[in-house]
Motif scaffolding. Sequence first.
Motif, short mmCIF file in Angstrom:
data_model
loop_
_atom_site.label_atom_id
_atom_site.label_comp_id
_atom_site.label_asym_id
_atom_site.label_seq_id
_atom_site.Cartn_x
_atom_site.Cartn_y
_atom_site.Cartn_z
N VAL A 174 32.51 -6.24 -53.89
CA VAL A 174 31.41 -7.17 -53.65
C VAL A 174 31.21 -7.24 -52.15
O VAL A 174 32.14 -7.59 -51.42
N THR A 175 30.02 -6.86 -51.68
CA THR A 175 29.75 -7.02 -50.25
C THR A 175 28.44 -7.78 -50.09
O THR A 175 27.48 -7.55 -50.82
N CYS A 176 28.44 -8.70 -49.15
CA CYS A 176 27.25 -9.50 -48.89
C CYS A 176 27.01 -9.52 -47.40
O CYS A 176 27.93 -9.76 -46.62
N GLU A 177 25.75 -9.23 -47.01
CA GLU A 177 25.44 -9.18 -45.58
C GLU A 177 25.19 -10.56 -45.00
O GLU A 177 25.25 -10.74 -43.79
N GLY A 178 24.89 -11.51 -45.84
CA GLY A 178 24.60 -12.86 -45.32
C GLY A 178 25.62 -13.87 -45.82
O GLY A 178 26.69 -13.51 -46.29
N ARG A 179 25.23 -15.13 -45.71
CA ARG A 179 26.12 -16.20 -46.16
C ARG A 179 25.73 -16.65 -47.55
O ARG A 179 24.56 -16.70 -47.90
N ARG B 81 28.25 -22.51 -39.07
CA ARG B 81 26.80 -22.46 -38.91
C ARG B 81 26.18 -23.34 -39.98
O ARG B 81 26.12 -22.96 -41.14
N ASN B 82 25.76 -24.53 -39.64
CA ASN B 82 25.20 -25.34 -40.71
C ASN B 82 23.93 -26.06 -40.27
O ASN B 82 23.53 -26.03 -39.13
N ARG B 83 23.30 -26.67 -41.25
CA ARG B 83 22.07 -27.41 -40.98
C ARG B 83 22.41 -28.86 -40.70
O ARG B 83 23.43 -29.38 -41.14
N LYS C 208 23.35 -23.47 -44.75
CA LYS C 208 22.32 -22.52 -44.30
C LYS C 208 22.53 -21.14 -44.92
O LYS C 208 22.67 -20.14 -44.21
N PRO C 209 22.58 -21.08 -46.24
CA PRO C 209 22.89 -19.80 -46.89
C PRO C 209 21.72 -18.83 -46.87
O PRO C 209 20.55 -19.24 -46.89
#
Length: 207
Positions: free
Chosen positions: A58-63, A91-93, A133-134
Motif C-alpha cells: 500500500v503506497t500513498c503519496e498524500g495524507r 500539518r493540520n487545519r 488536512k487529508p
Amino acid sequence: MLRIDDLVVRYGAAVALDGVSLHLDAGEMVALVGPNGAGKSTLLNAVSGLVPAASGSVTCEGRIAQVPEGRQMFPDMTVEDNLVLGGWSIRNRDLSEVLDLLPDLVRLRKAKAGRLSGGQQQMVAIGRALMAKPDLLAIDELSLGLAPLVVAELAEHLRFLNRDRGTAILLVEQEVSLAFDLCPRTCVLEAGRVVAAGPSAELAESE
Ligand code: ADP
Ligand code: ADP
C-alpha cells in the motif's frame, strides 16, 4: 495517489484480503462495496496503517484521514474538543477552517458529542478527519443507521470536498445505490477478493 497492489491481510490463519489491487488518482472518488465480511473495513484499515499487510503493498503519496465505522466520538466531550483531537498532527487545519467547510457544526460547537443525532455525529467525525488536512478521506460506512435525507445532506458535503477542494475519497458503503450515485468508480469486494471494478454507471447497468 493511492496504490494498493496484490494486498494480502490475515487475522491469524484467516485470510481477510486475498490479493487485492486498487488504484486511486489524486482527487478521485471511489466506492468500495460488498457483503458483510468481504474485507471492506480491513482494506480501509490497511490503507490507514491500522492493520499490517502479510504481503503486497500500500503506497500513498498524500495524507490519509479515516472516518471510522460507528463515528467513534468521545461522547462526554464537546464537538469542538472532539474536532481539535483530529488536529494533533504536524500539518493540520485550524478549527475555523473546518467550521467553514462544515458550517452546520458552528452552532453545535459547545454541545456534548454524545447528545447529537447520528447524522450530526457523522458530520463531526468527518470534520475531525478534515482537521488533519487529508489528501485522501477514507470513510467507513457513511450511511449506517442514518435516514436518507440526512445521508443526502452528508453526501452533498462530500461532493463539495471532492469537487471544490480536490480531496480524494475512498468510501466504504453498504448502500450500493448511494455508492454508485456518489462515486464515479466502484470496486466490489467479496470474500477478500475484487470481483468487479469499474465505472459505477456500468456496474449499475449490469446489476
Ligand atoms: P467488511 O468490512 O466487508 O464487513 P471486515 O474487513 O470487517 O469486512 O472483515 C473481513 C473478514 O475478516 C471477516 O471474516 C471478519 O470476520 C474478519 N475480521 C475482521 N477483523 C478481524 C479481527 N480483528 N480479527 C479476526 N478476524 C477479523
Ligand atoms: P463490519 O461491520 O465492518 O463487518 P464488524 O462489526 O464485523 O465490522 O467488526 C467490528 C469490529 O470487530 C472490527 O474492529 C473488526 O476488526 C472486529 N472483528 C470483526 N470480525 C472479527 C473476528 N472474527 N474476530 C475478531 N474481531 C473481529
